[in-house]
Design a protein around this motif. Structure first.
Motif, mmCIF file in Angstrom:
data_model
loop_
_atom_site.group_PDB
_atom_site.id
_atom_site.type_symbol
_atom_site.label_atom_id
_atom_site.label_comp_id
_atom_site.label_asym_id
_atom_site.label_seq_id
_atom_site.Cartn_x
_atom_site.Cartn_y
_atom_site.Cartn_z
ATOM 1 N N TYR A 113 -39.591 33.442 -11.115
ATOM 2 C CA TYR A 113 -39.655 32.307 -10.420
ATOM 3 C C TYR A 113 -38.654 30.917 -11.327
ATOM 4 O O TYR A 113 -37.909 30.401 -10.792
ATOM 5 C CB TYR A 113 -40.877 31.725 -10.076
ATOM 6 N N HIS A 114 -39.221 30.933 -12.389
ATOM 7 C CA HIS A 114 -38.633 29.936 -13.398
ATOM 8 C C HIS A 114 -37.109 29.953 -13.373
ATOM 9 O O HIS A 114 -36.437 29.019 -13.291
ATOM 10 C CB HIS A 114 -39.238 29.589 -14.523
ATOM 11 N N MET A 115 -36.892 31.118 -14.071
ATOM 12 C CA MET A 115 -35.273 31.368 -14.299
ATOM 13 C C MET A 115 -34.371 31.244 -12.805
ATOM 14 O O MET A 115 -33.253 30.583 -12.956
ATOM 15 C CB MET A 115 -34.980 32.686 -15.078
ATOM 16 N N PRO A 116 -34.865 31.982 -12.064
ATOM 17 C CA PRO A 116 -33.847 31.818 -10.662
ATOM 18 C C PRO A 116 -33.818 30.324 -10.365
ATOM 19 O O PRO A 116 -32.824 29.805 -9.862
ATOM 20 C CB PRO A 116 -34.575 32.620 -9.646
ATOM 21 N N ARG A 117 -35.031 29.365 -10.277
ATOM 22 C CA ARG A 117 -34.811 28.202 -9.791
ATOM 23 C C ARG A 117 -34.117 27.174 -10.996
ATOM 24 O O ARG A 117 -33.165 26.510 -10.534
ATOM 25 C CB ARG A 117 -36.117 27.625 -9.969
ATOM 26 N N THR A 118 -34.348 27.504 -12.270
ATOM 27 C CA THR A 118 -33.230 26.877 -13.294
ATOM 28 C C THR A 118 -31.863 27.059 -13.080
ATOM 29 O O THR A 118 -30.965 26.269 -13.084
ATOM 30 C CB THR A 118 -33.568 27.459 -14.682
ATOM 31 N N ASN A 119 -31.632 28.584 -12.863
ATOM 32 C CA ASN A 119 -30.241 28.768 -12.652
ATOM 33 C C ASN A 119 -29.528 28.129 -11.307
ATOM 34 O O ASN A 119 -28.340 27.722 -11.203
ATOM 35 C CB ASN A 119 -30.056 30.267 -12.546
ATOM 36 N N ALA A 120 -30.429 28.102 -10.172
ATOM 37 C CA ALA A 120 -29.883 27.259 -9.003
ATOM 38 C C ALA A 120 -29.621 26.100 -9.307
ATOM 39 O O ALA A 120 -28.681 25.400 -8.786
ATOM 40 C CB ALA A 120 -31.112 27.662 -7.973
ATOM 41 N N ARG A 121 -30.661 25.229 -10.000
ATOM 42 C CA ARG A 121 -30.280 23.655 -10.432
ATOM 43 C C ARG A 121 -28.938 23.727 -11.232
ATOM 44 O O ARG A 121 -28.277 22.902 -10.865
ATOM 45 C CB ARG A 121 -31.569 23.233 -11.000
ATOM 46 N N ASP A 122 -29.016 24.579 -12.232
ATOM 47 C CA ASP A 122 -27.472 24.324 -13.086
ATOM 48 C C ASP A 122 -26.537 24.580 -12.246
ATOM 49 O O ASP A 122 -25.484 23.949 -12.319
ATOM 50 C CB ASP A 122 -27.663 25.354 -14.242
ATOM 51 N N ASN A 123 -26.425 25.614 -11.279
ATOM 52 C CA ASN A 123 -25.353 25.876 -10.393
ATOM 53 C C ASN A 123 -25.078 24.694 -9.681
ATOM 54 O O ASN A 123 -23.713 24.315 -9.294
ATOM 55 C CB ASN A 123 -25.499 27.261 -9.625
ATOM 56 N N PHE A 124 -25.944 24.118 -8.901
ATOM 57 C CA PHE A 124 -25.885 23.045 -8.114
ATOM 58 C C PHE A 124 -25.254 21.847 -8.813
ATOM 59 O O PHE A 124 -24.303 21.244 -8.385
ATOM 60 C CB PHE A 124 -27.388 22.327 -7.724
ATOM 61 N N TYR A 125 -25.700 21.526 -10.176
ATOM 62 C CA TYR A 125 -25.053 20.372 -10.901
ATOM 63 C C TYR A 125 -23.521 20.654 -11.383
ATOM 64 O O TYR A 125 -23.083 19.821 -11.389
ATOM 65 C CB TYR A 125 -25.966 19.924 -12.117
ATOM 66 N N LYS A 126 -23.354 21.885 -11.534
ATOM 67 C CA LYS A 126 -21.941 22.202 -11.873
ATOM 68 C C LYS A 126 -21.007 22.064 -10.965
ATOM 69 O O LYS A 126 -20.027 21.570 -11.117
ATOM 70 C CB LYS A 126 -22.099 23.622 -12.481
ATOM 71 N N LYS A 127 -21.479 22.392 -9.593
ATOM 72 C CA LYS A 127 -20.887 22.394 -8.532
ATOM 73 C C LYS A 127 -20.541 20.954 -8.109
ATOM 74 O O LYS A 127 -19.434 20.347 -7.862
ATOM 75 C CB LYS A 127 -21.396 23.000 -7.233
ATOM 76 N N LEU A 128 -21.602 20.114 -8.460
ATOM 77 C CA LEU A 128 -21.522 18.560 -8.100
ATOM 78 C C LEU A 128 -20.620 18.122 -9.119
ATOM 79 O O LEU A 128 -19.861 17.240 -8.868
ATOM 80 C CB LEU A 128 -22.957 17.964 -8.157
ATOM 81 N N GLU A 129 -20.710 18.251 -10.336
ATOM 82 C CA GLU A 129 -19.637 17.650 -11.453
ATOM 83 C C GLU A 129 -18.276 18.195 -11.065
ATOM 84 O O GLU A 129 -17.237 17.348 -11.198
ATOM 85 C CB GLU A 129 -20.152 18.191 -12.761
ATOM 86 N N GLU A 130 -18.015 19.391 -10.504
ATOM 87 C CA GLU A 130 -16.685 20.007 -10.254
ATOM 88 C C GLU A 130 -16.124 19.203 -9.114
ATOM 89 O O GLU A 130 -14.948 18.679 -9.394
ATOM 90 C CB GLU A 130 -16.872 21.454 -9.888
ATOM 91 N N GLN A 131 -17.005 18.738 -8.015
ATOM 92 C CA GLN A 131 -16.573 18.096 -6.897
ATOM 93 C C GLN A 131 -16.164 16.666 -7.212
ATOM 94 O O GLN A 131 -15.294 16.079 -6.816
ATOM 95 C CB GLN A 131 -17.600 17.907 -6.045
ATOM 96 N N ARG A 132 -16.938 15.863 -8.415
ATOM 97 C CA ARG A 132 -16.759 14.635 -8.823
ATOM 98 C C ARG A 132 -15.602 14.629 -9.742
ATOM 99 O O ARG A 132 -14.826 13.674 -9.474
ATOM 100 C CB ARG A 132 -17.938 14.247 -9.778
ATOM 101 N N ALA A 133 -15.219 15.603 -10.664
ATOM 102 C CA ALA A 133 -14.006 15.607 -11.293
ATOM 103 C C ALA A 133 -12.821 15.854 -10.421
ATOM 104 O O ALA A 133 -11.644 15.212 -10.632
ATOM 105 C CB ALA A 133 -14.109 16.996 -12.239
ATOM 106 N N ALA A 134 -12.923 16.722 -9.316
ATOM 107 C CA ALA A 134 -11.824 16.752 -8.382
ATOM 108 C C ALA A 134 -11.497 15.606 -7.717
ATOM 109 O O ALA A 134 -10.310 15.271 -7.422
ATOM 110 C CB ALA A 134 -12.359 17.878 -7.499
ATOM 111 N N LYS A 135 -12.522 14.723 -7.353
ATOM 112 C CA LYS A 135 -11.997 13.528 -6.633
ATOM 113 C C LYS A 135 -11.472 12.390 -7.640
ATOM 114 O O LYS A 135 -10.514 11.620 -7.125
ATOM 115 C CB LYS A 135 -13.460 13.075 -6.193
ATOM 116 N N ALA A 136 -11.915 12.588 -8.736
ATOM 117 C CA ALA A 136 -11.361 11.637 -9.795
ATOM 118 C C ALA A 136 -10.082 12.158 -10.392
ATOM 119 O O ALA A 136 -9.402 11.284 -11.063
ATOM 120 C CB ALA A 136 -12.331 11.535 -11.130
ATOM 121 N N GLY A 137 -9.333 13.394 -9.993
ATOM 122 C CA GLY A 137 -8.417 13.585 -10.226
ATOM 123 C C GLY A 137 -7.983 14.326 -11.491
ATOM 124 O O GLY A 137 -6.924 14.397 -12.245
ATOM 125 N N ASN A 138 -9.106 14.567 -12.308
ATOM 126 C CA ASN A 138 -9.081 15.249 -13.731
ATOM 127 C C ASN A 138 -8.907 16.787 -13.751
ATOM 128 O O ASN A 138 -9.396 17.532 -13.292
ATOM 129 C CB ASN A 138 -10.290 14.833 -14.430
#
Length: 67
Positions: free
Chosen positions: A42-67
């Motif tokens: 339970y714990h590790m899959p949820r932690t990995n899913a959370r980390d992947n979500f924030y990684k994807k969110l950060e990549e989207q934010r960086a793509a919008k900013a043009g970095n």
């Protein structure tokens, strides 16, 4: 006194220690098993899913900013 000691009842010495060791072994074994099942099931899959979500969110934010 001698009549009581020579009766057919066996002394119960060592029973408490053996029971205590058995109970502790079972408790620790089950605790470790269910703790590991929670952690890796339970714990590790949820932690990995959370980390992947924030990684994807950060990549989207960086793509919008043009970095």
């Amino acid at each position: 006194m001698a009549a009581i000691a020579s009766s057919g009842v066996k002394p119960i010495t060592g029973m408490l220690r053996r029971g205590l060791i058995l109970d502790l072994s079972i408790a620790l074994g089950l605790g470790f098993t269910f703790g590991s099942a929670f952690w890796y099931g339970y714990h590790m899959p949820r932690t990995n899913a959370r980390d992947n979500f924030y990684k994807k969110l950060e990549e989207q934010r960086a793509a919008k900013a043009g970095n």
